[in-house]
Design an enzyme around this catalytic site. Structure first.
Site, short mmCIF file in Angstrom:
data_model
loop_
_atom_site.label_atom_id
_atom_site.label_comp_id
_atom_site.label_asym_id
_atom_site.label_seq_id
_atom_site.Cartn_x
_atom_site.Cartn_y
_atom_site.Cartn_z
N GLU A 39 0.81 -1.23 -0.07
CA GLU A 39 -0.08 0.06 -0.02
C GLU A 39 0.84 1.20 -0.03
OE1 GLU A 39 -3.22 -0.25 2.82
OE2 GLU A 39 -4.08 -1.97 1.76
N HIS B 111 -8.85 -7.57 0.61
CA HIS B 111 -8.22 -6.53 0.67
C HIS B 111 -6.87 -6.78 1.69
CE1 HIS B 111 -10.57 -2.62 -0.35
NE2 HIS B 111 -11.15 -3.70 -0.99
N GLU C 255 -8.96 5.04 -0.88
CA GLU C 255 -9.37 5.46 0.47
C GLU C 255 -7.89 6.28 1.42
OE1 GLU C 255 -9.49 1.17 1.82
OE2 GLU C 255 -7.40 1.31 2.70
#
Ligand code: NOJ
Ligand code: CA
Length: 724
Positions: free
Chosen positions: A176, A480, A505
């Site tokens: 991420e 996820h 997000e």
């Protein structure tokens, strides 16, 4: 190479390719552009090399593995014999970017064995496609190797220069990170700039990067390194030696420092190298899919791609909570906010979905455990079957059913995978009982079993078990925080999507995603499979929820629409709140119209980090949809819709940035224009800084065509005059 003559004869016969002298084998791709050279040196080491249209892509690079148990090195071999073959067939996807995929490659198998009295046999399998190369190591059943432990893999990828690279730090637990763009000599993965934003991360070497790694060479080659069919093995990071720009693979270790536990027969994932002189071809390659095994089920009738809304973004922007008591994640002095997943609020989303033809609603924070899920490394957090008192599961499933909407289940594991493994069957039965057929799973936090990593072999096997088990229950899954995808959606067509990268997000609660982020993702993360990026944010600035907030989405509203085309997923969220869509129903129309499943996709033009222009044809229709996105720079794009049927007229609706739009200063300003177009009519659109454009092309009906005949003929004539 003992059977060289046989091999040469066979290969000449079958593939008609030249073999160079001196222990060197060569293989051309079907179109002749890719050339693989395999060379065996005097000490038995094997090197591979790849060129594209005469330019070196991979300079001679070492192959092999080091085992721990038994403690041997699989690097120096005899090669008793060699096989080769050619394959050219097609197969049909249940869903995807294109319906029919061609699988066309030439294969070379080196049957090797280590030297000495107890030889260990390893097959090195190369598949050369028009798009690039895949290779893997296979360990057949044999007397001298049964159970074995892989210490590290020595596979190398030698670049020819200091290429420009789009990279994220090598890590055992997270993908991420925001992307860095730099030359290879400037890679520095020690950055730590994302310390607060990513909860569980384990970087290990300042020269390490993750795959899919996208590069561009000074001589104009686009090169992508990744892997395919990551099964029963850890993920591969790449460590770059800056003195010679050579990458060495680095496998994610387990809790005791080993990479993989295997038993013959076994094989590694494919190592893949996509290469082209056109960036668009990298995006259109289906090589990784082709290197995966066919679907494990013939019955795909229960698998249905689709869009969804969700009780979700409202938690990320901080106006409701997952937690029943109203506490907010990670916030020390939590200001209490209402619990999001309450029956009345969920009904509101179901109503919105039903009214707008959106087939599903995701609900997060419906089950007990959220009071104590974050950051504790605690084993028993969620049971996945106990709703909070204000979430009436029975009433809501009946309500959703009556409205023709499906609720999507949410299973946040908080990284406690032992706990999830214990609950999986019970949880999936609970889902079936209440009519759920899709689940979003999540792995936020450090993994339990403690010491395991998100991207290690143990977790890779877990994700596959989830895909298999949900398939048995006829449940679709969206993961996820899993390991980066490697094309396994072909084998598990119910494994619709993954996050596995920095999603939208991050724009809600961190420095976010730079305006070039979405122009990089398709060249990196999406090479492995669909991403649940959660596009469609219309309320761009978080200050509209809380004046103290400075976070924002780093795009214009129009670019959010374009992402439905440029960021492929069979599961696409319309991520914003119903009230934000209700305020812009004209723009929301594109989200309503855009399909998630395609007959055909064409990348019209693209440059990683700069822009992507892509058109796709909706499955079962004659309509096309186009997305064009840019980075922080404004750009004029000229679209030649030559993908349209040349004998038809189309209603084009152009959703574009207003003239004064800008991702920072004026992100929500858009314009909608309606045009009649045919394949020869060029459309020129200005994209704002951080902007984009989405276009739908719907063919005229027979009546409309008849009514437009005269005028249409006149316009076409004028256009053809202009051209000549
Ligand atoms: C991270 C996921 O990416 C996000 O979608 C989810 O809402 C939270 N975890 C909570 O599970
Ligand atoms: Ca996430």
């Amino acid at each position: 190479m003992n059977s060289r003559k046989t091999f040469i004869a066979a290969i000449l016969l079958l593939l008609a390719i030249p073999v160079l002298a001196n222990q060197t084998l060569t293989l051309h791709s079907p179109d002749g552009n890719q050339l693989l050279t395999v060379e065996q040196r005097a000490n038995g080491n094997i090197f591979y090399q790849l060129t594209y249209k005469g330019k070196t892509v991979i300079a001679p690079s070492a192959m092999g593995l080091r085992l721990k148990e038994p403690a041997i090195s699989l690097t120096a071999f005899n090669i008793p014999f060699i096989d080769s073959s050619a394959t050219d067939n097609t197969w049909t996807q249940p869903w995807g970017e294109q319906a029919v995929v061609r699988n066309n490659y030439k294969e070379l198998i080196l049957h090797t064995e280590t030297k000495g009295d107890k030889p260990v046999r390893v097959r090195i399998v190369f598949r050369l496609f028009n798009e690039g190369l895949g290779f893997r190591y296979e360990f057949p059943e044999q007397p001298n190797l049964n159970h074995f432990v892989v210490d590290q893999e020595g596979t190398q990828f030698a670049m020819t220069g200091d290429h420009k690279a789009f990279w994220i730090p090598g890590d055992f637990d997270t993908n991420e990170y925001a992307y860095y763009t730099s030359t290879l000599s400037k890679v520095d993965a020690s950055g730590g700039g994302f310390a607060q934003e990513i909860h569980a991360k384990t970087s290990f070497d300042k020269n390490a990067v993750q795959t899919p790694l996208m590069m561009k060479s000074a001589d104009g080659l686009y090169i992508n390194i990744h892997e395919a069919a990551l099964v029963n093995y850890p993920a591969m990071n790449l460590v770059v030696d800056k003195s010679n720009f050579t990458f060495t693979s680095h496998l994610v270790p387990d809790a005791v420092g080993n990479a993989a536990y295997l038993q013959t027969p076994a094989r590694t994932p494919w190592r893949t190298i996509n290469v082209s002189d056109k960036a668009a071809n990298i995006l259109m390659s289906r090589m990784i899919l082709n290197l995966n095994e066919p679907a494990k089920t013939n019955d795909v009738s229960w698998i249905h791609p689709g869009k969804f809304v969700g009780v979700w973004w409202e938690m990320h922007v901080g106006i409701s909570s997952w937690d029943y008591s109203g506490g907010q994640v990670g916030s020390q002095q939590a200001t209490k906010v209402p619990h999001g997943a309450n029956t009345a609020n969920v009904k509101r989303y179901i109503d919105f979905a039903a009214a707008n033809g959106i087939p599903a609603v995701l609900v997060e924070g419906w089950n007990t455990g959220w009071e104590d899920w974050f950051g504790q490394w605690k084993e028993d957090v969620f049971d996945f079957v106990t709703p909070y008192p204000d979430f009436n599961v029975k009433e809501l499933s009946e309500y959703a059913k009556a409205k023709g909407v499906k609720i999507i289940m949410h299973h946040e594991t908080s990284g406690s995978v032992t706990n999830y493994e214990r609950w999986m069957d019970t949880a999936y039965r609970f889902m079936k009982q209440y009519g759920y057929d899709a689940v979003k799973t999540g792995y936020v936090g450090r993994i339990i079993p403690r010491g395991e990593h998100h991207d290690g072999q143990w977790m890779v096997k877990h994700y596959e078990r989830v895909a298999q088990k949900t398939m048995n229950y006829h449940i679709m899954v969206d993961m996820h925080e899993p390991v980066r995808p490697t094309g396994l959606q072909r084998t598990y067509p119910n494994w619709l999507a993954c996050e596995a990268a920095r999603g939208n997000e991050f724009n809600a609660w961190s420095v976010g995603n730079a305006p070039d982020h979405e122009t990089i993702l398709p060249f990196t993360r999406l090479m492995g499979g669909p991403m649940d990026y959660t596009p469609g944010i219309f309320k761009i600035k978080m200050s509209s929820y809380n004046p103290a907030k400075t976070e924002q989405v780093h795009t214009t509203l129009a670019k959010q629409l374009a992402l439905y085309v440029t960021m492929y997923s069979p599961l696409q969220m319309a991520a914003d709140l119903p009230e934000n869509y209700n305020a812009h129903m004209d723009a929301f129309q594109f989200i309503k119209d855009v399909p998630v499943d395609w007959t055909e996709s064409r990348v019209l033009d693209a440059e990683p980090g700069d822009y992507i222009i892509e058109a796709r044809k909706g499955k079962g229709t004659d309509s096309w949809f186009l997305g064009a996105i840019t980075d922080e720079n404004a750009r004029t794009v000229k679209i030649n819709p030559d993908f349209l049927d040349p004998n038809r007229w189309y209603h084009a609706v152009v959703y574009r940035d207003a003239d004064d739009a800008d991702w920072k200063a004026n992100p929500e300003a858009y314009m909608i224009e309606k045009l009649n177009v045919f394949s020869g009519r060029q459309i020129s659109v200005n994209l704002a800084p951080g902007g984009g454009c989405a276009i739908s092309f719907v063919p005229f009906t027979a009546e409309e065509t008849a009514a437009f005949k005269k005028e249409g003929a006149k316009i076409m004539k004028e256009y053809s005059k202009k051209k000549h």
